[in-house]
Design a protein around this motif. Structure first.
Motif, PDB file in Angstrom:
ATOM      1  N   GLN A 272       0.814  -1.084  -0.012  1.00 38.11           N
ATOM      2  CA  GLN A 272       0.022  -0.051  -0.197  1.00 38.11           C
ATOM      3  C   GLN A 272       0.812   1.182  -0.002  1.00 38.11           C
ATOM      4  N   ARG A 273       2.046   1.070  -0.514  1.00 40.67           N
ATOM      5  CA  ARG A 273       3.175   2.247  -0.399  1.00 40.67           C
ATOM      6  C   ARG A 273       2.770   3.069  -1.772  1.00 40.67           C
ATOM      7  N   THR A 274       2.696   4.450  -1.765  1.00 40.43           N
ATOM      8  CA  THR A 274       2.670   5.070  -2.939  1.00 40.43           C
ATOM      9  C   THR A 274       4.026   5.128  -3.409  1.00 40.43           C
ATOM     10  N   ASP A 275       4.367   5.866  -4.643  1.00 37.63           N
ATOM     11  CA  ASP A 275       5.506   5.597  -5.347  1.00 37.63           C
ATOM     12  C   ASP A 275       6.509   6.910  -4.625  1.00 37.63           C
ATOM     13  N   VAL A 276       5.936   7.558  -3.612  1.00 34.41           N
ATOM     14  CA  VAL A 276       6.584   8.821  -2.955  1.00 34.41           C
ATOM     15  C   VAL A 276       6.969   8.077  -1.475  1.00 34.41           C
ATOM     16  N   PRO A 277       8.088   8.155  -1.110  1.00 33.90           N
ATOM     17  CA  PRO A 277       8.722   7.550   0.052  1.00 33.90           C
ATOM     18  C   PRO A 277       8.038   8.237   1.057  1.00 33.90           C
ATOM     19  N   GLY A 278       7.570   7.274   2.142  1.00 39.72           N
ATOM     20  CA  GLY A 278       7.110   7.737   3.350  1.00 39.72           C
ATOM     21  C   GLY A 278       5.359   8.227   3.281  1.00 39.72           C
ATOM     22  N   VAL A 279       4.879   7.915   2.010  1.00 38.15           N
ATOM     23  CA  VAL A 279       3.357   7.980   1.782  1.00 38.15           C
ATOM     24  C   VAL A 279       2.718   6.974   1.246  1.00 38.15           C
ATOM     25  N   TRP A 280       1.828   6.330   2.350  1.00 32.05           N
ATOM     26  CA  TRP A 280       0.919   5.164   1.782  1.00 32.05           C
ATOM     27  C   TRP A 280      -0.362   5.532   1.689  1.00 32.05           C
ATOM     28  N   ALA A 281      -1.103   4.788   0.994  1.00 34.94           N
ATOM     29  CA  ALA A 281      -2.463   5.089   0.723  1.00 34.94           C
ATOM     30  C   ALA A 281      -3.250   3.721   0.998  1.00 34.94           C
ATOM     31  N   ALA A 282      -4.510   4.074   1.226  1.00 34.32           N
ATOM     32  CA  ALA A 282      -5.543   2.885   1.596  1.00 34.32           C
ATOM     33  C   ALA A 282      -6.883   3.289   1.439  1.00 34.32           C
TER      34      ALA A 282
END
Lengths: 481, 99
Positions: free
Chosen positions: A303-313
């Protein structure tokens, strides 16, 4: 306590709650930031506490899951591992070389700017309903299906006495059932899709018999207990009224998705609850530079986006309902916690959630292909039908921008017509403008996720800090029962 | 059956707000939009262009159709703002800044 890593979770619906509980259980401090006065999101929207509802579950389902989530949140709040910032409307998330700053407006009037600093963020921003225009859709009395449900669940109010529920998608069944149970006469449930087409996807659907039974249960209650006529492969072609809705015209659709001549009929009603599916909220992700997959945030297996430190769910990563949001949120919380504490996430710790995620994604992909708006719906949009509700832009202006002025994309149509420039920033008209112009639908791209007072923008860097690391002022949800 | 009965609601005492000068009852916790709906009012805005009536559409703060003037402050989203005792709620015409 303060040396623990800090995670900000945005959105207190199923995905955000699951992520919060999973991360807090692994020793991460979580600040849960949400715009509502109470946790739950839209799916678990609760009656306002002042209404003293003793049986709120009468308007809900999966109540046991909610109780478990609520109890888990209460435990973490009491233990001080989680801070719940209610009534905090996030307008931007900013990424620094080290860490994240969440910018929010506090309180219902949304005037005071506050910031929350964190080491990472989970975006659990949910979705909103898509409504495609038709003549009369701006009349008072015409509401989104989800909007009617939100007002009912949260305020225990109904918009009128006789409703038609129309559009397409699995949300229509619970909305019609809820309205009927709460005392509205539901004159018809008008579904443009043909539920028999679900048979073509029997394999993906059979993987989740529980979900199928849920839908069948709603349909049975509607048909038998509330005696609501179901009009499948029908669509609303017009809403009538002067200053308020007093009737709708519905018509049958042929196999190609065109209105069949001679099938129009008028149904008297004072409420039309209408929806054509859902769209993900992607504003914050887009501002952070996260890659989108179509109109949803793209995520990997963790559930990680391609931006480090940013998850989405949850719905932000694609529409799939509360159960999928719970699974995704759980995985995001586990993954974020592991990475924040310098461990490599072990996917074996979320095998169950991953299995459920895979099955539910397959299930909703199948539903999506069945519950699509009628193929030729734009033919019912008359030239004087408003497409952009905020800027009052009629369909003829959008059509002229393409045919006469040569606009080839949604952005040029917007510049030429103002469609999408109003308060909602194209959230309501985006899909319609795309369809009327033949352009692919694109997510509304806004620098800020909501209107921000100039004073707050001017005061950037001098905001009040809330939440971790020290002395959170709103540590406990003031609306706790 | 109504929604209050269905959920066995025992609200705190009702209070009064005004809508365009008329007194209406509101229940604690209800938003301005919910209080207006409960009083049978479904439109409280005239659009800036054609002056057409609008009220709740999305119900969750996304669409901005339900803008209303509360205690002299225009452009409040009725579906988000809680009703408070004594609130003076007024129909918002145009941008709401003309009067």
């Amino acid at each position: 306590m303060t040396d623990r890593p800090r995670l900000a979770v945005i959105g207190a619906g199923p995905a955000g709650l699951a992520a919060t509980l999973a991360a807090a259980a692994e020793g991460v401090r979580v600040t849960l930031v949400d715009s509502a006065p109470q946790a739950g999101g839209q799916f678990y929207r609760q009656p306002a506490s002042g209404l003293g509802a003793r049986r709120p579950q009468a308007l809900h389902h999966q109540w046991r899951t909610w109780r478990r989530l609520r109890a888990g949140l209460d435990r973490q709040l009491t233990a001080g591992h989680v801070t719940h910032l209610t009534d905090h409307h996030v307008w931007c998330v900013e990424r620094h070389p080290v860490g994240i700053t969440v910018h929010a407006l506090r309180g219902p009037l949304q005037e005071d700017g506050v910031t929350v600093d964190a080491d990472a963020v989970v975006l659990a921003t949910g979705g909103y309903e898509k409504v495609l225009p038709f003549p009369g859709w701006t009349l008072p009395g015409v509401v989104t299906a989800g909007g009617a449900q939100a007002m009912l669940k949260g305020g225990l109010v109904l918009p009128g006495r006789t409703a038609v529920v129309a559009g397409t998608g699995p949300l229509l069944l619970p909305v019609a059932t809820g309205l009927a149970a709460a005392g509205t006469r539901v004159a018809a449930l008008v579904e443009s899709a043909d539920p028999k087409a679900l048979v073509r996807h029997s394999r993906a659907l059979a993987a989740l018999p529980v979900k199928l039974a849920e839908g069948a249960g709603y349909a049975a209650r509607l048909l038998l207990r509330h005696r609501v006529p179901l009009l499948a492969r029908h669509t609303v072609v017009e809403a009538h009224g002067d200053d308020r809705l007093d009737a709708v015209t519905v018509a049958a659709l042929d196999a190609g998705g065109r209105v069949r001549p001679g099938t129009r009929r008028r149904i008297a009603c004072d409420t039309l609850a209408v929806g054509h599916g859902m769209l993900p909220h992607t504003d914050l992700a887009a501002t952070l530079g996260c890659r989108l997959d179509g109109v949803a945030v793209e995520v990997d297996d963790e559930q990680r986006t391609d931006v480090p430190g940013v998850w989405a769910a949850g719905e932000a990563t694609g529409i799939g309902g509360a159960d999928l949001a719970l699974a995704e949120g759980h995985i995001a919380g586990r993954s974020a916690a592991a990475r924040l504490t310098g461990r490599r996430p072990d996917a074996r710790t979320w095998t169950g959630a991953a299995r459920s995620r895979a099955a539910l994604r397959g299930f909703f992909a199948a539903l999506d292909s069945v519950y699509a708006p009628p193929a030729h719906w734009t033919e019912q949009v008359t030239d004087d039908t408003l497409v952009c509700r905020c800027e009052e832009v009629p369909a003829c202006a959008v059509r002229a921008a393409v045919r006469e002025l040569g606009a080839g994309d949604v952005r040029t149509v917007k510049l030429l017509t103002r469609a999408g420039m109003g308060w909602c920033q194209g959230r309501m008209c985006g899909p319609a403008v795309a369809a009327l112009t033949g352009c692919p639908p694109t997510p509304a791209r806004t620098p800020f996720a909501r209107p921000v007072p100039l004073g707050v923008l001017a005061g950037q860097g001098r905001d009040t800090q809330t939440g971790p690391p020290d002395n959170p002022p709103d540590g406990k949800d003031p609306h706790d029962d | 059956m109504n929604p209050l009965e269905l959920t066995d609601a025992r609200p705190g005492p009702a209070f009064t707000v005004t809508f365009d000068g008329r007194e209406i009852d509101a229940l604690p916790g209800q938003t301005v939009a919910a209080a207006l709906w409960a009083a049978g009012v479904t439109s409280w805005r005239g659009t800036r262009g054609a002056g057409r009536p609008r009220g709740v559409f999305c119900g969750i703060g996304v669409c901005f159709d339900c803008l209303v003037t509360v205690n002299g402050r225009p452009n409040q989203r009725a579906c988000l703002v809680p009703a408070r005792p004594g609130d003076a709620i007024r129909t918002q015409d145009g941008t709401g800044h003309d009067d």
